[in-house]
Design a protein around this motif. Structure first.
Motif, PDB file in Angstrom:
ATOM      1  N   ARG A 101       0.829  -1.218   0.000  1.00 50.46           N
ATOM      2  CA  ARG A 101       0.000   0.000   0.000  1.00 50.46           C
ATOM      3  C   ARG A 101       0.859   1.262   0.000  1.00 50.46           C
ATOM      4  O   ARG A 101       0.470   2.289  -0.563  1.00 50.46           O
ATOM      5  N   GLU A 160      -4.573  -5.408  -5.452  1.00 54.54           N
ATOM      6  CA  GLU A 160      -5.702  -5.484  -4.519  1.00 54.54           C
ATOM      7  C   GLU A 160      -5.557  -6.673  -3.572  1.00 54.54           C
ATOM      8  O   GLU A 160      -5.791  -6.556  -2.368  1.00 54.54           O
ATOM      9  N   SER A 163      -2.689  -6.007  -1.083  1.00 55.49           N
ATOM     10  CA  SER A 163      -2.954  -4.917  -0.144  1.00 55.49           C
ATOM     11  C   SER A 163      -3.967  -5.290   0.931  1.00 55.49           C
ATOM     12  O   SER A 163      -4.098  -4.588   1.937  1.00 55.49           O
ATOM     13  N   ARG A 164      -4.669  -6.398   0.755  1.00 57.16           N
ATOM     14  CA  ARG A 164      -5.660  -6.844   1.742  1.00 57.16           C
ATOM     15  C   ARG A 164      -5.158  -7.998   2.603  1.00 57.16           C
ATOM     16  O   ARG A 164      -5.915  -8.514   3.439  1.00 57.16           O
TER      17      ARG A 164
END
Length: 217
Positions: A101, A160, A163-164
């Motif tokens: 991130r 995505e 980043s999670r």
């Protein structure tokens, strides 16, 4: 400390050095432990990663736990931007997500472990080049004698998912989703499999050996 705003990585590959581990099996802060040449373990890993990214204008962040000021200073000296991850104690997944991130504009990510100080810059460069010359869905890693090692490179498509991440499994779920699509880059470098978990592991660094599977994720 609030999480820093994403920084640009110049549209190229960003290095993410994971340096927030607790080092419990080592019996202390292993990342500050000196190698035979006197260089701390984490700083050696950082310098190799930075050296591989410099020719393509790539940046490198090092993810640490809050309060690791001595380690942060060493990694900054090696050329890394320091990212403190407040959730680092909850597992490697949190640290990896924090680093990704923080480099949200990157074309891809070269994710390395700070307890693997004997990876040659050329091995980092092999994975770097696989990312640069492939599409955004690429996942790449070095291999030595048929075994996948570290670092692992991820193309932009995986932002995505990375980043999670949470927990202590690193990017294992992302790699499982990619199944057999990982690009392996053969290298003549046993260091891509050699990490330091215990004090006795220091004796194995830099020598040729029949490595067990130590891939962490």
């Amino acid at each position: 400390m609030p999480e820093p705003a994403p920084q640009a990585a110049g549209g190229t590959i960003a290095g993410v050095l994971l340096a927030a581990g607790m080092g419990r099996r080592f019996g202390g802060d292993k990342l500050l432990h000196p190698l035979p040449d006197g260089q701390p373990i984490a700083q050696a890993a950082a310098r190799a990663l930075v050296a591989a990214l410099a020719p393509v204008g790539g940046s490198c962040v090092a993810v640490v736990r809050p309060g690791q000021s001595a380690l942060a200073d060493l990694l900054a000296e090696a050329g890394c931007t320091i990212i403190e991850c407040p959730e680092a104690a909850h597992g490697m997944g949190h640290s990896l997500a924090c680093g990704v991130r923080a480099t949200a504009q990157a074309r891809g990510w070269l994710v390395a472990l700070a307890d693997m100080p004997r990876i040659a810059p050329s091995s980092y460069a092999a994975v770097r080049d696989a990312l640069l010359h492939s599409d955004a869905r690429t996942i790449a890693a070095p291999s030595w004698q048929g075994q996948r090692g570290h670092p692992v490179g991820f193309g932009r498509h995986w932002f995505e998912a990375l980043s999670r991440l949470q927990g202590d499994e690193g990017a294992r779920a992302v790699l499982a989703a990619a199944r057999g699509a990982i690009t392996l880059c053969p290298v003549d470098d046993a260091g891509v499999l050699q990490d330091v978990d215990r004090p006795e592991d220091l004796a194995d660094l830099g020598r040729e050996w029949d490595a067990p599977e130590i891939v962490k994720w």
